[in-house]
Design a protein around this motif. Structure first.
Motif, PDB file in Angstrom:
ATOM      1  N   ILE A  26       0.847  -1.193   0.000  1.00 23.58           N
ATOM      2  CA  ILE A  26       0.000   0.000   0.000  1.00 23.58           C
ATOM      3  C   ILE A  26       0.883   1.244   0.000  1.00 23.58           C
ATOM      4  O   ILE A  26       1.408   1.640   1.047  1.00 23.58           O
ATOM      5  N   CYS A  38      -8.537   1.368   4.424  1.00 28.26           N
ATOM      6  CA  CYS A  38      -7.832   0.595   3.398  1.00 28.26           C
ATOM      7  C   CYS A  38      -7.138  -0.616   4.023  1.00 28.26           C
ATOM      8  O   CYS A  38      -7.300  -1.758   3.568  1.00 28.26           O
ATOM      9  N   CYS A 109      -0.036  -8.070  -4.408  1.00 22.09           N
ATOM     10  CA  CYS A 109      -1.096  -7.112  -4.729  1.00 22.09           C
ATOM     11  C   CYS A 109      -0.595  -5.703  -4.426  1.00 22.09           C
ATOM     12  O   CYS A 109       0.098  -5.489  -3.429  1.00 22.09           O
ATOM     13  N   LEU A 111      -2.197  -2.081  -3.624  1.00 21.81           N
ATOM     14  CA  LEU A 111      -3.483  -1.494  -3.251  1.00 21.81           C
ATOM     15  C   LEU A 111      -3.317   0.005  -3.024  1.00 21.81           C
ATOM     16  O   LEU A 111      -2.543   0.435  -2.164  1.00 21.81           O
ATOM     17  N   ASP A 112      -4.043   0.816  -3.797  1.00 22.38           N
ATOM     18  CA  ASP A 112      -4.013   2.261  -3.590  1.00 22.38           C
ATOM     19  C   ASP A 112      -4.668   2.607  -2.254  1.00 22.38           C
ATOM     20  O   ASP A 112      -5.623   1.945  -1.818  1.00 22.38           O
ATOM     21  N   ASP A 115      -8.520   2.852  -1.906  1.00 22.99           N
ATOM     22  CA  ASP A 115      -9.312   1.722  -2.376  1.00 22.99           C
ATOM     23  C   ASP A 115      -9.529   0.720  -1.253  1.00 22.99           C
ATOM     24  O   ASP A 115      -8.781   0.691  -0.273  1.00 22.99           O
ATOM     25  N   SER A 171      -5.149  -1.818  -8.364  1.00 20.63           N
ATOM     26  CA  SER A 171      -5.671  -2.429  -7.137  1.00 20.63           C
ATOM     27  C   SER A 171      -6.497  -3.685  -7.402  1.00 20.63           C
ATOM     28  O   SER A 171      -6.738  -4.471  -6.487  1.00 20.63           O
ATOM     29  N   LEU A 216     -13.509  -5.223  -5.508  1.00 24.00           N
ATOM     30  CA  LEU A 216     -12.791  -4.016  -5.091  1.00 24.00           C
ATOM     31  C   LEU A 216     -13.742  -2.834  -5.107  1.00 24.00           C
ATOM     32  O   LEU A 216     -14.567  -2.701  -6.009  1.00 24.00           O
ATOM     33  N   SER A 218     -13.362   1.068  -5.483  1.00 23.97           N
ATOM     34  CA  SER A 218     -12.382   2.085  -5.882  1.00 23.97           C
ATOM     35  C   SER A 218     -12.801   3.430  -5.329  1.00 23.97           C
ATOM     36  O   SER A 218     -13.943   3.871  -5.510  1.00 23.97           O
TER      37      SER A 218
END
Length: 316
Positions: A26, A38, A109, A111-112, A115, A171, A216, A218
């Motif tokens: 992240i 998140c 992964c 992940l933003d 998100d 993501s 997900l 977003s």
């Protein structure tokens, strides 16, 4: 052809990862208000063999760094969470590379920070990659602005990506670890379009599959970090210079695709300038591309306008 600038501490020939472990990386910058939710979306997964690596890309001695550190205090007793502070703001690509360099998962992964993973995302994607050996990555559907976006394409998607039919949402993707090593990570010279850049290199060697479910959420960010005006034009020029060879290969297979790709991208630039009231820049883009691509450019501009009116979205 440019390659990623990440320097990896793991040798691809050595098995220095943990089987079945998923590393969720992240990167965070200037959005600490979203970070706790998140992280908790990863903690609450039905698949529990997970490590979380948060890379703080804020500059030291800024309010954003202080706020992020304060948020991370909530997770100070979580042994599966690693918090890394960059010595200065580098960019999203560098933060992702830093996270990977400190990961030990078989699956990766990114992940933003605005998100959220839905609770079965990791479980479903691990199962897919373990049961579909011909794919080196898998993506899923996502919800954004109350609209559900389901996956359509699978395989080698260079054409679909360059035509903006397939939009890689980082993501949504899970990679096999060795794939990221092979690619050399994210190209840190790209401050935007990092997802497009790495996936174009990915598709030169690998294939992607999908789980046909919304897994997900977003974030509803306002696009405030998007490039505008001359910076947007410079980004497009850099992008096309980098992937000129890829586009030429497609042109050899399908005559006329190059003009369509350029027209589609620059029609977006044109409407972005209109949206931001950069009317002289918009006129210049329109005239230059009309001369180069003629009716194809007009068609793409009109198609994007129709799409905008139908969706009633802000033109970007």
């Amino acid at each position: 052809m440019k390659h990623g600038t990440g320097e990896f501490r793991l040798e691809p020939s050595k098995k220095l990862y943990i089987d079945g472990l998923v590393s969720v990386i992240i990167p965070t910058y200037g959005r600490s208000e979203f970070l706790v939710n998140c992280i908790e979306s990863v903690i609450n997964q039905t698949y529990d063999n997970v490590e979380i690596i948060v890379v703080d890309d804020n500059n030291p001695d800024t309010n954003q760094r202080i706020e992020t550190k304060n948020k991370m205090q909530k997770f100070r007793n979580h042994s599966s969470i690693t918090y890394i502070e960059h010595e200065f703001n580098k960019n999203g690509s560098a933060a992702r590379n830093t996270g990977f360099n400190n990961s030990i998962g078989e699956f990766i992964c990114f992940l933003d920070d605005d998100d959220l993973f839905l609770d079965k995302k990791i479980e479903k994607q691990v199962h897919f990659l373990k049961t579909h050996q011909n794919f080196q990555a898998v993506y899923c559907g996502f919800e954004k602005d109350k609209k559900q976006n389901f996956p359509i394409y699978e395989g080698e998607l260079s054409k679909e990506l360059l035509l903006l039919d397939y939009h890689p949402v980082t993501s949504t993707i899970m990679f096999k670890r060795e794939t990221i090593i092979d690619l050399g990570g994210f190209d840190e010279s790209f401050r935007r379009h990092q997802d497009y850049e790495i996936m174009l290199r990915f598709f030169e060697k690998f294939k992607i599959g999908f789980v046909n479910e919304i897994l997900l959420y977003s974030g509803e960010n306002d696009g405030g970090n998007m490039l505008r005006g001359k910076k947007l034009e410079d980004l497009k020029e850099y992008f096309f210079n980098t992937f000129e060879e890829n586009i030429s290969k497609l042109e050899k297979k399908e005559k006329g695709i190059k003009k369509k790709i350029y027209s589609r991208h620059y029609s977006r630039v044109f409407w972005s300038h209109i949206n931001d009231k950069f009317y002289l820049k918009a006129l210049k883009i329109y005239i230059l591309n009309l001369i180069k691509y003629k009716l194809i450019f007009i068609k793409e501009c009109n198609a994007y306008l129709i799409k905008y009116l139908n969706n009633k979205k802000k033109v970007i």
